[in-house]
Write a protein that holds these residues in place. Structure first.
Motif, PDB file in Angstrom:
ATOM      1  N   UNK A  35       0.818  -1.211   0.000  1.00 22.58           N
ATOM      2  CA  UNK A  35       0.000   0.000   0.000  1.00 22.58           C
ATOM      3  C   UNK A  35       0.854   1.264   0.000  1.00 22.58           C
ATOM      4  N   UNK A  36       2.015   1.220   0.622  1.00 23.27           N
ATOM      5  CA  UNK A  36       2.918   2.379   0.573  1.00 23.27           C
ATOM      6  C   UNK A  36       3.286   2.698  -0.865  1.00 23.27           C
ATOM      7  N   UNK A  37       3.617   1.675  -1.643  1.00 19.07           N
ATOM      8  CA  UNK A  37       3.969   1.902  -3.054  1.00 19.07           C
ATOM      9  C   UNK A  37       2.751   2.375  -3.847  1.00 19.07           C
ATOM     10  N   UNK A  38       1.579   1.797  -3.559  1.00 21.39           N
ATOM     11  CA  UNK A  38       0.380   2.142  -4.312  1.00 21.39           C
ATOM     12  C   UNK A  38      -0.103   3.558  -4.011  1.00 21.39           C
ATOM     13  N   UNK A  39       0.083   4.016  -2.778  1.00 24.37           N
ATOM     14  CA  UNK A  39      -0.447   5.312  -2.351  1.00 24.37           C
ATOM     15  C   UNK A  39       0.593   6.429  -2.366  1.00 24.37           C
ATOM     16  N   UNK A  40       1.807   6.129  -2.749  1.00 25.13           N
ATOM     17  CA  UNK A  40       2.895   7.089  -2.639  1.00 25.13           C
ATOM     18  C   UNK A  40       2.595   8.405  -3.360  1.00 25.13           C
ATOM     19  N   UNK A  41       1.980   8.321  -4.538  1.00 25.29           N
ATOM     20  CA  UNK A  41       1.692   9.528  -5.309  1.00 25.29           C
ATOM     21  C   UNK A  41       0.232   9.961  -5.210  1.00 25.29           C
ATOM     22  N   UNK A  42      -0.512   9.396  -4.280  1.00 24.01           N
ATOM     23  CA  UNK A  42      -1.890   9.817  -4.068  1.00 24.01           C
ATOM     24  C   UNK A  42      -1.913  11.306  -3.700  1.00 24.01           C
ATOM     25  N   UNK A  43      -2.834  12.099  -4.272  1.00 21.99           N
ATOM     26  CA  UNK A  43      -2.838  13.544  -4.011  1.00 21.99           C
ATOM     27  C   UNK A  43      -2.897  13.915  -2.536  1.00 21.99           C
ATOM     28  N   UNK A  44      -3.634  13.144  -1.725  1.00 22.85           N
ATOM     29  CA  UNK A  44      -3.712  13.488  -0.302  1.00 22.85           C
ATOM     30  C   UNK A  44      -2.373  13.243   0.386  1.00 22.85           C
ATOM     31  N   UNK A  45      -1.666  12.197  -0.047  1.00 25.49           N
ATOM     32  CA  UNK A  45      -0.367  11.898   0.551  1.00 25.49           C
ATOM     33  C   UNK A  45       0.650  12.955   0.138  1.00 25.49           C
ATOM     34  N   UNK A  47       0.005  15.999  -0.572  1.00 29.22           N
ATOM     35  CA  UNK A  47      -0.322  17.230   0.157  1.00 29.22           C
ATOM     36  C   UNK A  47       0.248  17.177   1.570  1.00 29.22           C
ATOM     37  N   UNK A  48       0.080  16.055   2.251  1.00 29.90           N
ATOM     38  CA  UNK A  48       0.571  15.953   3.622  1.00 29.90           C
ATOM     39  C   UNK A  48       2.089  15.951   3.686  1.00 29.90           C
ATOM     40  N   UNK A  49       2.710  15.318   2.681  1.00 30.10           N
ATOM     41  CA  UNK A  49       4.170  15.189   2.656  1.00 30.10           C
ATOM     42  C   UNK A  49       4.705  15.595   1.285  1.00 30.10           C
ATOM     43  N   UNK A  50       4.762  16.884   0.989  1.00 25.62           N
ATOM     44  CA  UNK A  50       5.211  17.320  -0.337  1.00 25.62           C
ATOM     45  C   UNK A  50       6.681  17.014  -0.615  1.00 25.62           C
ATOM     46  N   UNK A  51       7.472  16.919   0.430  1.00 26.32           N
ATOM     47  CA  UNK A  51       8.887  16.588   0.262  1.00 26.32           C
ATOM     48  C   UNK A  51       9.047  15.078   0.134  1.00 26.32           C
ATOM     49  N   UNK A 103      -7.704   7.607  19.066  1.00 24.09           N
ATOM     50  CA  UNK A 103      -7.512   6.215  19.439  1.00 24.09           C
ATOM     51  C   UNK A 103      -6.089   5.714  19.257  1.00 24.09           C
ATOM     52  N   UNK A 104      -5.390   6.248  18.294  1.00 24.63           N
ATOM     53  CA  UNK A 104      -4.042   5.761  18.037  1.00 24.63           C
ATOM     54  C   UNK A 104      -3.076   6.936  18.017  1.00 24.63           C
ATOM     55  N   UNK A 105      -1.850   6.636  18.262  1.00 27.47           N
ATOM     56  CA  UNK A 105      -0.819   7.669  18.219  1.00 27.47           C
ATOM     57  C   UNK A 105      -0.147   7.588  16.856  1.00 27.47           C
ATOM     58  N   UNK A 106      -0.646   8.398  15.939  1.00 22.11           N
ATOM     59  CA  UNK A 106      -0.127   8.351  14.582  1.00 22.11           C
ATOM     60  C   UNK A 106       1.337   8.785  14.572  1.00 22.11           C
ATOM     61  N   UNK A 107       2.154   8.120  13.773  1.00 22.15           N
ATOM     62  CA  UNK A 107       3.572   8.504  13.674  1.00 22.15           C
ATOM     63  C   UNK A 107       3.755   9.704  12.754  1.00 22.15           C
ATOM     64  N   UNK A 108       3.256  10.860  13.192  1.00 22.66           N
ATOM     65  CA  UNK A 108       3.366  12.053  12.368  1.00 22.66           C
ATOM     66  C   UNK A 108       4.830  12.429  12.176  1.00 22.66           C
ATOM     67  N   UNK A 109       5.142  13.051  11.056  1.00 26.13           N
ATOM     68  CA  UNK A 109       6.525  13.466  10.803  1.00 26.13           C
ATOM     69  C   UNK A 109       6.965  14.539  11.789  1.00 26.13           C
ATOM     70  N   UNK A 110       8.269  14.645  11.945  1.00 25.55           N
ATOM     71  CA  UNK A 110       8.794  15.611  12.897  1.00 25.55           C
ATOM     72  C   UNK A 110       8.636  17.049  12.416  1.00 25.55           C
ATOM     73  N   UNK A 116       1.028  19.859  10.650  1.00 25.10           N
ATOM     74  CA  UNK A 116      -0.135  20.741  10.537  1.00 25.10           C
ATOM     75  C   UNK A 116      -1.007  20.351   9.355  1.00 25.10           C
ATOM     76  N   UNK A 117      -0.381  20.014   8.233  1.00 31.26           N
ATOM     77  CA  UNK A 117      -1.168  19.609   7.071  1.00 31.26           C
ATOM     78  C   UNK A 117      -1.929  18.312   7.344  1.00 31.26           C
ATOM     79  N   UNK A 118      -1.281  17.364   8.020  1.00 29.00           N
ATOM     80  CA  UNK A 118      -1.949  16.099   8.349  1.00 29.00           C
ATOM     81  C   UNK A 118      -3.180  16.355   9.211  1.00 29.00           C
ATOM     82  N   UNK A 119      -3.014  17.158  10.244  1.00 30.21           N
ATOM     83  CA  UNK A 119      -4.124  17.433  11.156  1.00 30.21           C
ATOM     84  C   UNK A 119      -5.219  18.221  10.452  1.00 30.21           C
TER      85      UNK A 119
END
Length: 212
Positions: A35-45, A47-51, A103-110, A116-119
């Motif tokens: 799923x990481x490979x399949x979703x890597x270029x998904x627009x929402x992903x 947006x959250x991680x442009x770098x 419910x879960x502690x998402x591993x948000x980037x540092x 902020x974009x994720x939230x």
């Protein structure tokens, strides 16, 4: 062509491909990698991680968390070859992105800007989700496959759609790629809301499907 409860054959141009089956618990990390490979270029992903580097660092942990959440609170269907998967959250469980954050502690980037974009994205989608569908329903949290064929992605969601129909329950999902809208519409989903994520975000469509 159905092959018993909980599974169905994937059929493309008259040829039997792979079968949609419930994922085994030991396969969670392997499916997450697919799923990481399949979703890597998904627009929402994007947006959250442009770098690109930040996306590579953050996405595996977030996708694995999503797989684990779906295992705990819903159902996961994949193919026998494990080249794609549909992550569902079941009825009367968590209902929205806001619930997931609690419910879960998402591993948000540092990086604070990425966090902020994720939230922002999850908060927006949670609000729309609550407004559109407050009754018990199935929620398609993520769908991805190593192939670009819409038939494969479509067949992956069929088992839960059948269960939803049997129970008279609606389904809900979000789409960030306009090209996939016709596929979901063929399966009975209809656009209930849409727009663009503020602050340079992607277009999105919230879709609902009535129980039959």
């Amino acid at each position: 062509k159905m092959s018993g409860e909980g599974s169905c054959w994937l059929v493309v141009k008259g040829q039997e491909l792979d079968r949609a089956v419930r994922m085994e618990s030991r396969q969670s990390e392997r499916l997450a990698a697919v799923l990481v490979r399949a979703l890597y270029d998904d627009p929402r992903i994007r947006y959250m991680f442009p770098d690109d580097l930040e996306r590579k660092r953050a996405l595996p942990g977030i996708v694995l968390k999503a797989v684990q959440l779906s295992q705990q609170y819903g159902e996961i269907y994949t193919t026998q070859n494990l080249d794609g998967g549909a992550l569902w959250i079941g009825p009367n469980r968590v209902r929205s992105h806001g619930d997931y954050l609690q419910m879960v502690r998402w591993p948000f980037p540092r990086m604070e800007s990425n966090r902020r974009r994720c939230v922002k994205l999850m908060t927006l989608l949670a609000r729309i989700h609550r407004q559109l569908l407050s009754e018990s329903h199935w929620y398609l949290m993520a769908l991805g496959a190593s192939t670009e064929k819409h038939e494969v992605r479509g067949r992956l969601i069929e088992p839960i759609l059948a269960r939803a129909d049997a129970g008279g329950l609606p389904c809900y999902l979000e789409v960030f790629n306009e090209r996939t809208l016709p596929m979901f519409e063929r399966y009975g989903f209809r656009i209930a809301a849409g727009g663009r994520v503020p602050g340079g975000g992607p277009d999105f469509w919230a879709m609902t499907r009535k129980g039959r």
